[in-house]
Motif scaffolding. Structure first.
Motif, short mmCIF file in Angstrom:
data_model
loop_
_atom_site.label_atom_id
_atom_site.label_comp_id
_atom_site.label_asym_id
_atom_site.label_seq_id
_atom_site.Cartn_x
_atom_site.Cartn_y
_atom_site.Cartn_z
N UNK A 29 -27.53 -7.75 -19.25
CA UNK A 29 -26.58 -7.49 -20.33
C UNK A 29 -26.88 -6.16 -20.99
N UNK A 30 -28.16 -5.85 -21.18
CA UNK A 30 -28.54 -4.57 -21.79
C UNK A 30 -28.15 -3.39 -20.91
N UNK A 69 -23.94 -8.08 -15.06
CA UNK A 69 -23.87 -9.53 -15.22
C UNK A 69 -24.88 -10.20 -14.32
N UNK A 70 -25.51 -11.28 -14.82
CA UNK A 70 -26.47 -12.06 -14.03
C UNK A 70 -25.79 -13.20 -13.27
N UNK A 103 -28.59 -9.39 -7.32
CA UNK A 103 -27.28 -9.57 -7.93
C UNK A 103 -26.20 -9.50 -6.85
N UNK A 104 -25.08 -10.20 -7.04
CA UNK A 104 -23.99 -10.17 -6.05
C UNK A 104 -23.42 -8.77 -5.84
N UNK A 132 -36.96 -19.81 -16.88
CA UNK A 132 -37.51 -18.82 -17.82
C UNK A 132 -37.19 -17.41 -17.35
N UNK A 133 -37.38 -17.16 -16.05
CA UNK A 133 -37.11 -15.84 -15.50
C UNK A 133 -35.63 -15.51 -15.57
N UNK A 134 -34.77 -16.48 -15.29
CA UNK A 134 -33.33 -16.23 -15.32
C UNK A 134 -32.86 -15.88 -16.73
N UNK A 135 -33.46 -16.49 -17.74
CA UNK A 135 -33.10 -16.16 -19.12
C UNK A 135 -33.40 -14.70 -19.42
N UNK A 136 -34.54 -14.21 -18.94
CA UNK A 136 -34.87 -12.79 -19.12
C UNK A 136 -33.90 -11.93 -18.34
N UNK A 137 -33.56 -12.37 -17.12
CA UNK A 137 -32.61 -11.62 -16.30
C UNK A 137 -31.28 -11.46 -17.02
#
Length: 294
Positions: A18-19, A23-24, A40-41, A8-13
């Protein structure tokens, strides 16, 4: 933390990065609790606030930049235009710290002293709101039975009355708002502050109570360590007549935080129940040796 919570959290990330034009891909969770932190990398830390915390997220960035202007060691936001909003959540973006450890109370005290001595900023800071989200957490908590919930809500009302008539203390100033060791990091270059979600104008005793509770309630701090903290800062909040009220508010916040975590993590249920029993007087005197959750 459950796989569903992480997904769930990754989907928000994905939405917030993107906004922001990022990139996630390859992101790693740092901590998913009150706020969700992802690495993030590219060397950026993304902090996703809970729904309804847009104002607090925006204030974090403004405060961090103000601290930089006043030479207070603190984590720095990136130059991206922020906060970024997506999916009903606000996200902020921060420089990744070099290798570091959690700060000790001795590391934290000089930073708080420096912060508390700053002149009040020209931008709106807001006043400390010590009871934020407590009632909402109790209403949502599935791990609290009706009797516990009623007792905790009555305790909340009692503490609100006490807060409204606190005795005189130190002069109000800019306070961190959540001043515990986890919000202080120590790198090879020294100690710095993190997490300004609750930074506001208020009694400095509120910040000092966090460490006093580590000694009084958690029992994770020895008398010698606590004395060293007070010496470093120059004040012992436990000698103030209003300390018991602030300690009670802190403890109630920590009880409801454990309940919030328990709704997503079965491993926290026992600790949440134990904390309730402690504040209800069923587990003897402090220190209660509470264990960390989340």
């Amino acid at each position: 933390m459950t796989a569903a919570r992480t997904e769930e959290s990754f989907a928000v990330l994905q939405d917030v990065t993107a906004a922001a034009g990022l990139s996630a891909e390859g992101a790693e969770p740092i901590r998913l609790a009150e706020n969700d932190l992802w690495r993030l990398p590219t060397g950026v830390v993304v902090r996703i606030a809970r729904a309804g915390q847009d104002e607090a997220a925006a204030r974090e960035v403004v405060v961090a930049r103000w601290l930089a202007e006043n030479d207070v060691p603190a984590v720095r936001p990136t130059q991206v235009d922020q906060p970024v909003y997506a999916g009903g959540r606000a996200a902020t973006f921060w420089e990744l710290l070099p290798p570091h450890r959690h700060g000790t109370e001795a590391d934290l005290a000089p930073l708080l002293r420096q912060m508390h001595r700053l002149p009040k900023p020209t931008f709106p800071m807001g006043r400390l709101q010590p009871f934020v989200r407590i009632a909402e957490r109790l209403a949502a908590a599935r791990s609290a039975n009706d009797d516990d919930r009623k007792w905790l809500l009555d305790r909340l009302d009692e503490l609100k009355q006490q807060w409204g008539s606190l005795p005189a203390g130190l002069a109000h100033c800019v306070i961190h708002g959540d001043a515990w060791g986890g919000n202080c990091a120590v790198t090879a270059e020294g100690a710095l502050l993190l997490d300004f979600e609750r930074t506001s104008i208020g009694p400095p005793e509120w910040d000092l109570t966090s460490t006093a509770v580590a000694f009084d309630t958690f029992g994770t701090l020895s008398a010698t360590e606590y004395a060293a903290y007070c010496e470093q800062y120059g004040h012992d909040v436990r000698q103030w007549a209003g300390y018991a009220t602030l300690r009670g508010i802190r403890e109630l916040r920590l009880v409801t935080f454990a309940l919030q975590i328990a709704d997503h993590d079965d491993g926290a249920v026992e600790q949440a129940r134990y904390r309730i029993e402690c504040v209800r007087g069923l587990r003897g005197p402090r220190p209660w040796r509470w264990e960390a959750v989340g």
